[in-house]
Design a protein around this motif. Sequence first.
Motif, mmCIF file in Angstrom:
data_model
loop_
_atom_site.group_PDB
_atom_site.id
_atom_site.type_symbol
_atom_site.label_atom_id
_atom_site.label_comp_id
_atom_site.label_asym_id
_atom_site.label_seq_id
_atom_site.Cartn_x
_atom_site.Cartn_y
_atom_site.Cartn_z
ATOM 1 N N UNK A 253 3.616 9.315 -4.656
ATOM 2 C CA UNK A 253 3.238 9.916 -3.375
ATOM 3 C C UNK A 253 2.886 8.838 -2.361
ATOM 4 N N UNK A 254 2.126 7.842 -2.798
ATOM 5 C CA UNK A 254 1.690 6.776 -1.900
ATOM 6 C C UNK A 254 2.885 6.005 -1.353
ATOM 7 N N UNK A 255 3.803 5.622 -2.233
ATOM 8 C CA UNK A 255 4.934 4.807 -1.784
ATOM 9 C C UNK A 255 5.896 5.607 -0.908
ATOM 10 N N UNK A 256 6.025 6.914 -1.179
ATOM 11 C CA UNK A 256 6.858 7.749 -0.310
ATOM 12 C C UNK A 256 6.266 7.790 1.100
ATOM 13 N N UNK A 258 4.120 5.646 2.342
ATOM 14 C CA UNK A 258 4.112 4.291 2.892
ATOM 15 C C UNK A 258 5.467 3.961 3.518
ATOM 16 N N UNK A 259 6.548 4.352 2.862
ATOM 17 C CA UNK A 259 7.880 4.102 3.409
ATOM 18 C C UNK A 259 8.039 4.769 4.772
ATOM 19 N N UNK A 260 7.524 5.974 4.911
ATOM 20 C CA UNK A 260 7.600 6.681 6.194
ATOM 21 C C UNK A 260 6.719 6.008 7.246
ATOM 22 N N UNK A 261 5.531 5.566 6.836
ATOM 23 C CA UNK A 261 4.634 4.879 7.766
ATOM 24 C C UNK A 261 5.276 3.594 8.275
ATOM 25 N N UNK A 262 5.865 2.806 7.368
ATOM 26 C CA UNK A 262 6.493 1.560 7.768
ATOM 27 C C UNK A 262 7.746 1.795 8.612
ATOM 28 N N UNK A 263 8.449 2.910 8.337
ATOM 29 C CA UNK A 263 9.614 3.235 9.165
ATOM 30 C C UNK A 263 9.186 3.542 10.598
ATOM 31 N N UNK A 264 7.986 4.113 10.749
ATOM 32 C CA UNK A 264 7.446 4.393 12.086
ATOM 33 C C UNK A 264 6.977 3.114 12.762
ATOM 34 N N UNK A 265 6.177 2.332 12.049
ATOM 35 C CA UNK A 265 5.680 1.072 12.605
ATOM 36 C C UNK A 265 5.179 0.186 11.458
ATOM 37 N N UNK A 266 5.637 -1.069 11.467
ATOM 38 C CA UNK A 266 5.167 -2.043 10.485
ATOM 39 C C UNK A 266 4.746 -3.294 11.240
ATOM 40 N N UNK A 267 3.491 -3.358 11.652
ATOM 41 C CA UNK A 267 3.043 -4.466 12.506
ATOM 42 C C UNK A 267 3.097 -5.811 11.773
ATOM 43 N N UNK A 268 3.557 -6.837 12.482
ATOM 44 C CA UNK A 268 3.574 -8.167 11.893
ATOM 45 C C UNK A 268 2.174 -8.699 11.642
ATOM 46 N N UNK A 269 1.204 -8.189 12.382
ATOM 47 C CA UNK A 269 -0.180 -8.641 12.210
ATOM 48 C C UNK A 269 -0.768 -8.197 10.873
ATOM 49 N N UNK A 270 -0.132 -7.201 10.254
ATOM 50 C CA UNK A 270 -0.643 -6.639 9.004
ATOM 51 C C UNK A 270 0.186 -7.124 7.827
ATOM 52 N N UNK A 355 9.981 -0.147 0.214
ATOM 53 C CA UNK A 355 9.205 0.807 -0.569
ATOM 54 C C UNK A 355 9.957 2.128 -0.651
ATOM 55 N N UNK A 356 9.754 2.861 -1.757
ATOM 56 C CA UNK A 356 10.391 4.161 -1.917
ATOM 57 C C UNK A 356 9.610 5.001 -2.925
ATOM 58 N N UNK A 357 9.828 6.312 -2.867
ATOM 59 C CA UNK A 357 9.192 7.201 -3.833
ATOM 60 C C UNK A 357 9.627 6.854 -5.249
ATOM 61 N N UNK A 358 10.909 6.503 -5.427
ATOM 62 C CA UNK A 358 11.419 6.157 -6.747
ATOM 63 C C UNK A 358 10.713 4.926 -7.305
ATOM 64 N N UNK A 359 10.482 3.924 -6.466
ATOM 65 C CA UNK A 359 9.739 2.745 -6.908
ATOM 66 C C UNK A 359 8.336 3.149 -7.344
ATOM 67 N N UNK A 360 7.683 4.003 -6.567
ATOM 68 C CA UNK A 360 6.353 4.461 -6.931
ATOM 69 C C UNK A 360 6.322 5.213 -8.245
ATOM 70 N N UNK A 361 7.362 6.010 -8.504
ATOM 71 C CA UNK A 361 7.421 6.738 -9.770
ATOM 72 C C UNK A 361 7.452 5.765 -10.942
ATOM 73 N N UNK A 362 8.242 4.710 -10.817
ATOM 74 C CA UNK A 362 8.328 3.711 -11.881
ATOM 75 C C UNK A 362 6.991 2.974 -12.041
ATOM 76 N N UNK A 363 6.332 2.727 -10.909
ATOM 77 C CA UNK A 363 5.051 2.005 -10.949
ATOM 78 C C UNK A 363 3.891 2.889 -11.391
ATOM 79 N N UNK A 364 4.162 4.176 -11.621
ATOM 80 C CA UNK A 364 3.128 5.067 -12.160
ATOM 81 C C UNK A 364 2.929 4.863 -13.653
ATOM 82 N N UNK A 365 3.842 4.130 -14.285
ATOM 83 C CA UNK A 365 3.748 3.882 -15.723
ATOM 84 C C UNK A 365 2.419 3.192 -16.052
ATOM 85 N N UNK A 366 1.551 3.820 -16.874
ATOM 86 C CA UNK A 366 0.235 3.239 -17.158
ATOM 87 C C UNK A 366 0.332 1.834 -17.734
#
Length: 489
Positions: A253-256, A258-270, A355-366
């Motif tokens: 959920x977070x990475x999905x 996050x991908x949308x947030x970065x598509x809207x704006x990804x500041x270089x300062x961050x 970033x993508x939802x699929x990447x987040x799913x894989x990173x959910x592995x405990x």
Amino acid sequence: MTSITSGPEFHTDPPRGASSTSSIEQDAPALLGLHREAPNLHIYTVSSTNYEALNRINDRSVTTLPVATVRPTDEAEISTAVRHISQKGLTLAIRNSGVDQGGRSRAFGPKDVSLDVRSVDKMILSADRQHVTVEGGVSSERLLKFLDGHNLATPTPLSLVVGYVGFACGGGYSLWNGTMGMAADNILGGRVVLADGHVVDTDDADCDPDLLWTLRGGGAGVVGVVSCLRVRVYRRPTLLGGLVGFPQKEASQITERLAKLYAWKKPNKLVADVGIVHPPGAEGLFFFVFAWALNEDKSDLDEAKDYLERMLSLGTVVVNTVQETTPYGLTMSVKNPELFAELIHFRKTVSVPVWSEELGRILSEPLPNSTSIVVIHDRHGAGTRGSGSTLVANGAFLNREPHVMLGIFASAPADDEEGMKSCDAWVNKVFDGINAAGLAVPHKYINFSSPHKGDGLHYYGADGLVRIRSIKSRLDPSNLFAKSTPDLA
């Protein structure tokens, strides 16, 4: 103004207990001539009381130790030691921290010498406050602290014990990539000790034109011992920075989002780098190291706070330590994994474009245990090609496009056979999952990788590999520095 040299509080003397002439003659007779030529050079052989401690590294799978450890205190001693080691047909590994993930700082075997440069650790801030000279044994923490005392900064890693020269020459991901570029982009020059003991400076008129290119991302020690780097520095920014943590089980959920947030704006300062950990007695944690470099007048503070609120909405917040701070303050507040513990490590590295939802799913592995971690660097802004930044240097570092780089690390005690199997399986499951999903790009990061056949192609690309081979053949024809060099076949 005049230049400023770091004081004794930033220096580490060689430990006591260097071997005597008789001990060297008995334990490492090939180094007897070196001892006689440079009697003040610290040499530690197997009979030295500090021998084992000096050779402690961050992976206990290596139990065979070198014939000796040589601990120079300046460039001249490095030169003498390297020349002698080369003439005697010995091999060497260059150590400036001992935490290299690929084992390139490890020397072991009957003909191997460890060249430990941790006491070559001077820093000199230029009179115009535009650059700092960093000797080969300086740790990242000491450089960060030294610059902080003069209201300056340069890209440094979150891991405080990492040797700065190895970090920067390998590329150098940091929280300042968006505004300052990669650490390699900020290397202005340097000095290198070649196999014959000759010292070359990239500013010399007769210097090989590819040497500076190699230092900028080719890896440390490819053609010689880097005795120092000259590095660009910046005004120390005030940060809106700290940790923002969520449950690892929400990673997809977070990475999905996050991908949308970065598509809207990804500041270089961050730069919001990510860590995934499993604290003892708690659930897995997916956290951002949130670091927004504020304008000098803080005119963008409201913008930074608004973006922080958007990141807090990515999931269920369980940690939030974000406040106004400095690069040194933020780095010191982030707990680092324990190093030099009785652990055996398993590691893989892989990069993906976004970033993508699929990447987040894989990173959910405990994670298998509390000594395992996923370190994720998000590269954009001044650290990328085509960003319009003047910081992008002509260097060997290959992956110049925006990307997300993952270091997947697991570790277990040497006597825990099941734990080691579990760690190995988890690392490969995450790594293979990312590749099977078609998310991976072919580039690798030398500072996070174990050596393997043909890996030079993944670090340098086809054209870069040809160029690295060429300078290697010119400056290290005997391949004395094979230990530090990726496979160039």
